[in-house]
Design a protein around this motif. Structure first.
Motif, PDB file in Angstrom:
ATOM      1  N   GLY A  60       0.826  -1.207   0.000  1.00  0.00           N
ATOM      2  CA  GLY A  60       0.000   0.000   0.000  1.00  0.00           C
ATOM      3  C   GLY A  60       0.861   1.259   0.000  1.00  0.00           C
ATOM      4  O   GLY A  60       0.589   2.218  -0.736  1.00  0.00           O
ATOM      5  N   LEU A  61       1.906   1.247   0.811  1.00  0.00           N
ATOM      6  CA  LEU A  61       2.815   2.393   0.879  1.00  0.00           C
ATOM      7  C   LEU A  61       3.554   2.562  -0.447  1.00  0.00           C
ATOM      8  O   LEU A  61       3.660   3.677  -0.976  1.00  0.00           O
ATOM      9  N   ASP A  63       2.552   1.580  -3.342  1.00  0.00           N
ATOM     10  CA  ASP A  63       1.582   2.044  -4.344  1.00  0.00           C
ATOM     11  C   ASP A  63       1.302   3.539  -4.205  1.00  0.00           C
ATOM     12  O   ASP A  63       1.181   4.253  -5.203  1.00  0.00           O
ATOM     13  N   ALA A  64       1.188   4.004  -2.949  1.00  0.00           N
ATOM     14  CA  ALA A  64       0.925   5.432  -2.722  1.00  0.00           C
ATOM     15  C   ALA A  64       2.084   6.269  -3.270  1.00  0.00           C
ATOM     16  O   ALA A  64       1.869   7.312  -3.903  1.00  0.00           O
ATOM     17  N   ILE A  65       3.299   5.800  -3.039  1.00  0.00           N
ATOM     18  CA  ILE A  65       4.477   6.525  -3.538  1.00  0.00           C
ATOM     19  C   ILE A  65       4.514   6.493  -5.073  1.00  0.00           C
ATOM     20  O   ILE A  65       4.741   7.514  -5.729  1.00  0.00           O
ATOM     21  N   TYR A  66       4.204   5.314  -5.620  1.00  0.00           N
ATOM     22  CA  TYR A  66       4.230   5.153  -7.091  1.00  0.00           C
ATOM     23  C   TYR A  66       3.164   6.019  -7.761  1.00  0.00           C
ATOM     24  O   TYR A  66       3.440   6.723  -8.745  1.00  0.00           O
ATOM     25  N   ALA A  67       1.946   5.984  -7.194  1.00  0.00           N
ATOM     26  CA  ALA A  67       0.849   6.768  -7.781  1.00  0.00           C
ATOM     27  C   ALA A  67       1.197   8.255  -7.782  1.00  0.00           C
ATOM     28  O   ALA A  67       0.949   8.968  -8.765  1.00  0.00           O
ATOM     29  N   GLN A  68       1.792   8.730  -6.679  1.00  0.00           N
ATOM     30  CA  GLN A  68       2.158  10.144  -6.616  1.00  0.00           C
ATOM     31  C   GLN A  68       3.317  10.438  -7.569  1.00  0.00           C
ATOM     32  O   GLN A  68       3.330  11.472  -8.248  1.00  0.00           O
ATOM     33  N   ALA A  69       4.292   9.519  -7.622  1.00  0.00           N
ATOM     34  CA  ALA A  69       5.476   9.739  -8.477  1.00  0.00           C
ATOM     35  C   ALA A  69       5.080   9.894  -9.937  1.00  0.00           C
ATOM     36  O   ALA A  69       5.698  10.649 -10.681  1.00  0.00           O
ATOM     37  N   LYS A  70       4.024   9.184 -10.324  1.00  0.00           N
ATOM     38  CA  LYS A  70       3.575   9.282 -11.717  1.00  0.00           C
ATOM     39  C   LYS A  70       2.931  10.646 -12.003  1.00  0.00           C
ATOM     40  O   LYS A  70       2.935  11.104 -13.131  1.00  0.00           O
ATOM     41  N   LYS A  71       2.365  11.257 -10.942  1.00  0.00           N
ATOM     42  CA  LYS A  71       1.694  12.557 -11.127  1.00  0.00           C
ATOM     43  C   LYS A  71       2.689  13.705 -11.007  1.00  0.00           C
ATOM     44  O   LYS A  71       2.869  14.497 -11.919  1.00  0.00           O
ATOM     45  N   LEU A  72       3.326  13.801  -9.841  1.00  0.00           N
ATOM     46  CA  LEU A  72       4.287  14.865  -9.551  1.00  0.00           C
ATOM     47  C   LEU A  72       5.195  14.380  -8.433  1.00  0.00           C
ATOM     48  O   LEU A  72       4.703  13.922  -7.404  1.00  0.00           O
ATOM     49  N   ILE A  73       6.491  14.506  -8.615  1.00  0.00           N
ATOM     50  CA  ILE A  73       7.402  14.156  -7.515  1.00  0.00           C
ATOM     51  C   ILE A  73       7.699  15.385  -6.674  1.00  0.00           C
ATOM     52  O   ILE A  73       7.697  15.341  -5.447  1.00  0.00           O
ATOM     53  N   ALA A 292       3.512   9.516   1.049  1.00  0.00           N
ATOM     54  CA  ALA A 292       3.955   8.432   1.930  1.00  0.00           C
ATOM     55  C   ALA A 292       3.445   8.693   3.342  1.00  0.00           C
ATOM     56  O   ALA A 292       2.888   7.802   3.998  1.00  0.00           O
ATOM     57  N   GLY A 293       3.598   9.924   3.813  1.00  0.00           N
ATOM     58  CA  GLY A 293       3.166  10.294   5.155  1.00  0.00           C
ATOM     59  C   GLY A 293       1.670  10.090   5.359  1.00  0.00           C
ATOM     60  O   GLY A 293       1.238   9.612   6.409  1.00  0.00           O
ATOM     61  N   LEU A 294       0.884  10.433   4.350  1.00  0.00           N
ATOM     62  CA  LEU A 294      -0.569  10.260   4.440  1.00  0.00           C
ATOM     63  C   LEU A 294      -0.942   8.797   4.602  1.00  0.00           C
ATOM     64  O   LEU A 294      -1.790   8.435   5.418  1.00  0.00           O
ATOM     65  N   PHE A 295      -0.284   7.954   3.800  1.00  0.00           N
ATOM     66  CA  PHE A 295      -0.593   6.523   3.881  1.00  0.00           C
ATOM     67  C   PHE A 295      -0.259   5.996   5.278  1.00  0.00           C
ATOM     68  O   PHE A 295      -1.067   5.291   5.909  1.00  0.00           O
ATOM     69  N   VAL A 296       0.912   6.357   5.773  1.00  0.00           N
ATOM     70  CA  VAL A 296       1.358   5.877   7.086  1.00  0.00           C
ATOM     71  C   VAL A 296       0.434   6.391   8.192  1.00  0.00           C
ATOM     72  O   VAL A 296       0.003   5.628   9.065  1.00  0.00           O
ATOM     73  N   PHE A 297       0.124   7.683   8.138  1.00  0.00           N
ATOM     74  CA  PHE A 297      -0.711   8.270   9.189  1.00  0.00           C
ATOM     75  C   PHE A 297      -2.081   7.598   9.249  1.00  0.00           C
ATOM     76  O   PHE A 297      -2.578   7.246  10.320  1.00  0.00           O
ATOM     77  N   ASN A 298      -2.679   7.412   8.073  1.00  0.00           N
ATOM     78  CA  ASN A 298      -4.002   6.779   8.048  1.00  0.00           C
ATOM     79  C   ASN A 298      -3.968   5.356   8.600  1.00  0.00           C
ATOM     80  O   ASN A 298      -4.903   4.904   9.241  1.00  0.00           O
ATOM     81  N   LYS A 299      -2.859   4.653   8.390  1.00  0.00           N
ATOM     82  CA  LYS A 299      -2.706   3.309   8.961  1.00  0.00           C
ATOM     83  C   LYS A 299      -2.614   3.388  10.476  1.00  0.00           C
ATOM     84  O   LYS A 299      -3.271   2.627  11.197  1.00  0.00           O
TER      85      LYS A 299
END
Ligand SMILES: *Cc1c(COP(=O)(O)O)cnc(C)c1O
Length: 402
Positions: A60-61, A63-73, A292-299
């Motif tokens: 999940g983490l 994927d969150a990094i990958y999805a964002q990387a594809k949009k804007l790093i 990445a931080g959002l994914f971790v925090f929500n977990k």
């Protein structure tokens, strides 16, 4: 094997010799386990030095990094950044703080906190009020100001002169703190639990007393939760264990699951002292780190997550107490949640090495303290596996059974 040796010698050739590195090259991981370049798997009770709360290989983490990387790093803070705003909202909704400043590391977060404290009093016309009192045995980072803040002379040696405006008092001694306070004191900076200094707990009522002294004198209370934050103690932030709140708090390590990130949090009263141009970071809070931080925090705030940390922490604590009753080389068991330490009457290095040979990674801090900071997702089977290895290692280290 020979390839690993070649890499290790290449490392000596072209990487600064600043770390006492182990002769191990880790190449992948899953959950609480990591695998080295020879295919040997280890149970990881270091977790990137408390920086991987979700362990390794979390899909999940990734994927969150990958999805964002594809949009804007990265875009810089000249623009509004959606994941940064969302993460700031989560952090402030779930803490004492009203505002967040994002940066890239713990030292940088503490630098920001020190600058903020100075600016706060400067804004009030108290230009000579810039002094920060910190604790002996503390650790706040390796930049020049955070080295001066760190209450251990060994880290400053050779880097003199230290940055002006810091002094240190014994951790746990309210009388010493009260004596050290003066009209020039802007802030008291303290780790709620000293991590690097040997997993040292505050004595009963100590942090509440520090809060009261700050209230009496008007000084700001800054908590360095770089190691204790993000669920490590079984609460989202360690201060919640002590029924009080700081004015300023710093985070890093686990905040983005191992992705480099730091944060400075404060109440509006204090945070409002920073205005455009006062403080900045090119990469701070960039889209990738914040995703990445959002994914971790929500977990971490999801149903049952912190309960699991508390349960695992309580289990580890009770099993360590059991070991203490059997080995006379164990002087003290300390910690809370999933930051635990064993203070030995002998140096801890040999125990660490023999556990590593058995496939379990722990580290030793302050020479004699074995530190246990596993991923927060660690399970009971893994805990038992670590404890069995520890039992053997303590036995080998000459810990006569009592
Ligand atoms: C690790 C640590 C720091 C420094 O963080 P870096 O990211 O290495 O700069 C500061 N304070 C505490 C309490 C820490 O544990």
């Amino acid at each position: 094997m020979s390839e690993t040796k070649e890499f290790i010698s290449l490392n000596q050739e072209c990487v600064f010799n600043t770390y006492g590195r182990l002769p191990i090259m880790l190449v992948e991981g899953k959950g609480s386990r990591v695998t080295d370049s020879n295919g040997k798997t280890y149970l990881d009770f270091i977790a990137g030095i408390a920086a991987c709360p979700l362990g390794h290989g979390n899909i999940g983490l990734a994927d969150a990094i990958y999805a964002q990387a594809k949009k804007l790093i990265h875009v810089s803070n000249l623009f509004h950044i959606e994941p940064q705003i969302e993460l700031a909202k989560l952090l402030t909704d779930n803490s004492f703080a009203d505002k967040v400043f994002f940066c890239n590391s713990g030292a940088e977060a503490n630098e920001g906190a020190i600058k903020l404290a100075r600016k706060y009093f400067h804004d009030r016309g108290e230009h000579a009020r810039f002094h920060v009192i910190t604790m002996e045995n503390s650790f706040h980072g390796r930049t020049l100001a955070t080295l001066a803040a760190t209450g251990q002379t060994k880290y400053r040696q050779g880097f003199e002169p230290p940055v002006e405006g810091f002094s240190h008092v014994p951790f746990g001694d309210l009388g010493a703190l009260r004596n050290a306070m003066n009209p020039g004191t802007a802030a008291v900076l303290v780790e709620p639990i000293q991590g690097e200094g040997g997993v040292r707990m505050p004595s009963e009522g100590y942090l509440e007393g520090v809060r009261a002294i700050c209230d009496e004198t008007g000084a700001l209370l800054i908590f360095d939760e770089v190691q204790t934050g993000m669920g490590r103690t079984g609460k989202l932030f360690a201060y919640e264990n002590f029924g009080m709140t700081p004015d300023v708090m710093t985070l890093a390590k686990g905040i983005a699951g191992g992705f480099p990130m730091g944060a400075l949090l404060a109440t509006n009263r204090v945070a409002n002292s920073f205005s455009p141009g006062n403080h900045a970071s090119t990469f701070g809070g960039n889209p990738l780190a914040c995703s990445a931080g959002l994914f971790v925090f929500n977990k971490i705030i999801s149903e049952g997550f912190l309960r699991h940390v508390l349960e695992m922490g309580a289990y580890l604590g009770s099993r360590l107490d059991e070991l203490k009753s059997r080995y006379d080389i164990i002087k003290d068991i300390r910690g809370l949640g999933l930051i635990r330490g064993i203070d030995l009457s002998i140096p801890g290095a040999d125990v660490v090495t023999s556990m590593r040979d058995m496939g379990v990674l722990i580290n030793c801090t302050a020479d004699t303290v074995l530190r246990f900071i596993p991923p927060l997702i660690v399970n009971r089977t893994e805990m038992d596996e670590m404890l069995s290895a520890l039992d053997v290692a303590l036995d080998r280290a000459g810990g006569s059974q009592t």
